[in-house]
Design a protein around this motif. Structure first.
Motif, PDB file in Angstrom:
ATOM      1  N   GLU A 111       0.440  -1.527  -0.126  1.00 23.54           N
ATOM      2  CA  GLU A 111       0.140  -0.335   0.048  1.00 23.54           C
ATOM      3  C   GLU A 111       1.029   0.707   0.253  1.00 23.54           C
ATOM      4  O   GLU A 111       0.658   2.038  -0.399  1.00 23.54           O
ATOM      5  CB  GLU A 111      -0.511  -0.098   1.309  1.00 23.54           C
ATOM      6  N   ALA A 112       1.849   1.233   0.697  1.00 26.66           N
ATOM      7  CA  ALA A 112       3.136   2.242   1.314  1.00 26.66           C
ATOM      8  C   ALA A 112       3.133   2.476  -0.399  1.00 26.66           C
ATOM      9  O   ALA A 112       4.044   3.664  -1.062  1.00 26.66           O
ATOM     10  CB  ALA A 112       3.567   2.634   2.265  1.00 26.66           C
TER      11      ALA A 112
ATOM     12  N   ARG B 168       2.220   1.852  -3.667  1.00 25.28           N
ATOM     13  CA  ARG B 168       1.935   2.166  -4.933  1.00 25.28           C
ATOM     14  C   ARG B 168       0.991   3.628  -4.474  1.00 25.28           C
ATOM     15  O   ARG B 168       1.067   4.595  -4.865  1.00 25.28           O
ATOM     16  CB  ARG B 168       0.454   1.519  -4.501  1.00 25.28           C
ATOM     17  N   ARG B 169       1.056   4.252  -3.031  1.00 26.88           N
ATOM     18  CA  ARG B 169       0.782   5.457  -2.484  1.00 26.88           C
ATOM     19  C   ARG B 169       2.328   6.099  -3.260  1.00 26.88           C
ATOM     20  O   ARG B 169       1.518   7.703  -4.153  1.00 26.88           O
ATOM     21  CB  ARG B 169       0.449   5.769  -1.192  1.00 26.88           C
ATOM     22  N   ALA B 170       3.442   5.677  -2.914  1.00 27.07           N
ATOM     23  CA  ALA B 170       4.875   6.796  -3.585  1.00 27.07           C
ATOM     24  C   ALA B 170       4.614   6.266  -4.638  1.00 27.07           C
ATOM     25  O   ALA B 170       4.615   8.078  -5.423  1.00 27.07           O
ATOM     26  CB  ALA B 170       5.659   5.683  -3.182  1.00 27.07           C
TER      27      ALA B 170
ATOM     28  N   SER C 195       2.440   6.425  -7.002  1.00 24.61           N
ATOM     29  CA  SER C 195       0.942   6.972  -7.917  1.00 24.61           C
ATOM     30  C   SER C 195       1.068   8.737  -7.168  1.00 24.61           C
ATOM     31  O   SER C 195       0.994  10.020  -8.396  1.00 24.61           O
ATOM     32  CB  SER C 195      -0.432   7.266  -6.894  1.00 24.61           C
ATOM     33  N   GLU C 196       1.813   9.865  -6.192  1.00 23.92           N
ATOM     34  CA  GLU C 196       2.758  10.985  -6.228  1.00 23.92           C
ATOM     35  C   GLU C 196       4.127  11.279  -7.171  1.00 23.92           C
ATOM     36  O   GLU C 196       3.974  12.550  -7.394  1.00 23.92           O
ATOM     37  CB  GLU C 196       3.273  11.010  -4.629  1.00 23.92           C
TER      38      GLU C 196
END
Length: 128
Positions: free
Chosen positions: A119-120, A122-124, A126-127
């Motif tokens: 999850e972390a 994917r968030r990174a 996407s940014e």
């Protein structure tokens, strides 16, 4: 005795002056070729992980003998000339050292905090 013996010696013709030695060119780095890990490389330099390139006083150069493929040597010299070869090798070693230090920092974080979760990641991503 003739008057020639007591006369001061004639002034010798001045020697031709030697041309001034050309000044040694300032050590410049070749243009950096962007690559996928450039962001990490830049972060290492900004955060001070590499002390070699940003040293306020120039460090005396050391000599090492390395064996490289002739094709690699020729390709680098075509792009930099013979005088830029050491700068290319120096920059490559600085990049390698910065990446090695970055890997060590990531490994230390993973030992202390565990691996980065999906999850972390994917968030990174996407940014970016």
């Amino acid at each position: 005795m003739t008057s020639d013996a007591t006369a001061p010696p004639a002034a010798a013709e001045p020697l031709p002056s030697r041309p001034a030695r050309p000044r040694r060119a300032e050590h410049t780095r070749p243009a950096r070729i962007p690559h996928a890990q450039e962001f990490s490389y830049q972060r290492c330099y900004v955060s001070g992980m590499s002390t070699h390139a940003a040293s306020p006083t120039p460090e005396r150069a050391g000599k090492r003998s390395v064996s490289l493929p002739q094709s690699l040597i020729k390709e680098v010299e075509v792009r930099t000339g013979k005088s830029g070869f050491s700068a290319v090798v120096s920059e490559a070693l600085e990049q390698w050292l910065a990446m090695a230090k970055l890997r060590e920092a990531v490994e230390a974080d993973e030992r202390e905090f565990g691996p980065v979760s999906d999850e972390a990641m994917r968030r990174a991503e996407s940014e970016w």
